[in-house]
Write a protein that holds these residues in place. Structure first.
Motif, PDB file in Angstrom:
ATOM      1  N   SER A  95      32.193  37.193  51.199  1.00 34.10           N
ATOM      2  CA  SER A  95      32.702  35.860  52.027  1.00 34.10           C
ATOM      3  C   SER A  95      32.632  35.728  53.126  1.00 34.10           C
ATOM      4  O   SER A  95      33.199  37.064  53.931  1.00 34.10           O
ATOM      5  CB  SER A  95      34.866  35.840  51.784  1.00 34.10           C
ATOM      6  OG  SER A  95      35.102  35.401  50.532  1.00 34.10           O
ATOM      7  N   GLN A  98      43.506  28.741  50.231  1.00 29.89           N
ATOM      8  CA  GLN A  98      43.255  27.859  49.879  1.00 29.89           C
ATOM      9  C   GLN A  98      41.653  27.301  49.693  1.00 29.89           C
ATOM     10  O   GLN A  98      42.125  25.917  50.229  1.00 29.89           O
ATOM     11  CB  GLN A  98      44.057  27.205  48.741  1.00 29.89           C
ATOM     12  CG  GLN A  98      44.775  27.958  47.768  1.00 29.89           C
ATOM     13  CD  GLN A  98      45.658  26.573  47.074  1.00 29.89           C
ATOM     14  OE1 GLN A  98      46.518  25.963  47.952  1.00 29.89           O
ATOM     15  NE2 GLN A  98      46.194  27.179  46.095  1.00 29.89           N
ATOM     16  N   ARG A 111      41.264  32.991  50.348  1.00 35.15           N
ATOM     17  CA  ARG A 111      42.123  32.730  49.419  1.00 35.15           C
ATOM     18  C   ARG A 111      42.819  32.898  49.328  1.00 35.15           C
ATOM     19  O   ARG A 111      43.778  31.509  48.747  1.00 35.15           O
ATOM     20  CB  ARG A 111      42.141  34.247  48.771  1.00 35.15           C
ATOM     21  CG  ARG A 111      40.635  34.632  47.832  1.00 35.15           C
ATOM     22  CD  ARG A 111      40.247  36.075  47.138  1.00 35.15           C
ATOM     23  NE  ARG A 111      40.928  36.859  47.697  1.00 35.15           N
ATOM     24  CZ  ARG A 111      39.842  37.764  48.825  1.00 35.15           C
ATOM     25  NH1 ARG A 111      38.263  37.214  48.492  1.00 35.15           N
ATOM     26  NH2 ARG A 111      39.566  38.651  49.416  1.00 35.15           N
ATOM     27  N   GLU A 153      40.413  36.742  52.175  1.00 31.08           N
ATOM     28  CA  GLU A 153      41.807  37.618  51.166  1.00 31.08           C
ATOM     29  C   GLU A 153      42.304  35.784  52.158  1.00 31.08           C
ATOM     30  O   GLU A 153      43.081  35.171  51.978  1.00 31.08           O
ATOM     31  CB  GLU A 153      42.395  38.944  52.120  1.00 31.08           C
ATOM     32  CG  GLU A 153      43.966  37.965  52.124  1.00 31.08           C
ATOM     33  CD  GLU A 153      44.477  39.586  52.400  1.00 31.08           C
ATOM     34  OE1 GLU A 153      45.948  39.728  52.296  1.00 31.08           O
ATOM     35  OE2 GLU A 153      43.813  40.633  52.873  1.00 31.08           O
TER      36      GLU A 153
END
Length: 214
Positions: free
Chosen positions: A23, A78, A75, A72
């Motif tokens: 990511s 969202q 995630r 993180e």
């Protein structure tokens, strides 16, 4: 006071939704972000404007230029393709403060140009383009619809396939208006039933300098 403000529209590869196992934010070679990240590979604590959380972020320059440390953060909030992440550095009297923020809209279906059509980056929102959705054109309102074309492999040796659609306004395809890998958004106003189709730039950078007493 000086403010450096960099905005990036994210894609599924950066969000680790395309099998990359990583990511990040990809930085083009021609884009200088050294004024935002003065020391490469050094972690900087960015303050999330929504809640004050500290996100430790680095800018790597070996190989591809990337902004990393965001997994993180993505995630937890969202984050989806088409969402914009905003990095900001404020410099006042030689001291710097760093901020991060998100611009997210759930009324946008995000596509990416692939071959002669588009892949859907936010398939959970395909219901936005339903019967009765119209886009304004010089000839008047015209219906917007997606037409399935084919399922194609991401690579010649890949068993996984991606569904490809044409995007039509009235009976006219808009696919030829966009270059390969270009992200395109259909933003729908639920009240009016109107859609706006855009292919805005994925990167924006602003440097603002204030002269005066702070």
């Amino acid at each position: 006071m000086e403010i450096i403000h960099v905005i990036k529209k994210l894609n599924n590869t950066e969000l680790n939704k395309a099998g990359t196992n990583d990511s990040y934010v990809m930085v083009p070679k021609k884009l200088d972000v050294s004024d935002l990240f003065p020391e490469p590979d050094k972690a900087i604590g960015f303050i999330f404007k929504r809640n004050g959380d500290i996100i430790n972020i680095r800018h790597t320059t070996s190989g591809e230029k990337r902004i990393v440390g965001l997994g993180e953060f993505y995630r937890k909030n969202q984050v989806c393709a088409g969402d914009e992440v905003m990095f900001e550095r404020q410099i006042l009297h030689g001291e710097s403060r760093y901020y991060i923020d998100l611009r997210q809209k759930t009324n946008r279906l995000v596509l990416q140009k692939v071959r002669d059509g588009f892949s859907i980056l936010t398939p959970e929102r395909m219901g936005l383009v339903a019967d009765g959705i119209l886009a304004d054109t010089p000839s008047g309102p015209r219906p917007v619809r997606l037409e399935f074309l084919a399922s194609v492999g991401k690579r010649k040796d890949s068993p996984n396939t991606t569904d490809i659609y044409d995007l039509l306004v009235g009976e006219t395809s808009v696919a030829r208006q966009y270059s390969s890998k270009r992200m395109v958004e259909i933003e729908v106003d639920g009240e009016s039933g109107r859609a706006v189709i855009t292919g805005d730039s994925i990167w924006k950078k602003y440097v603002i300098k204030y002269v005066g007493i702070f």
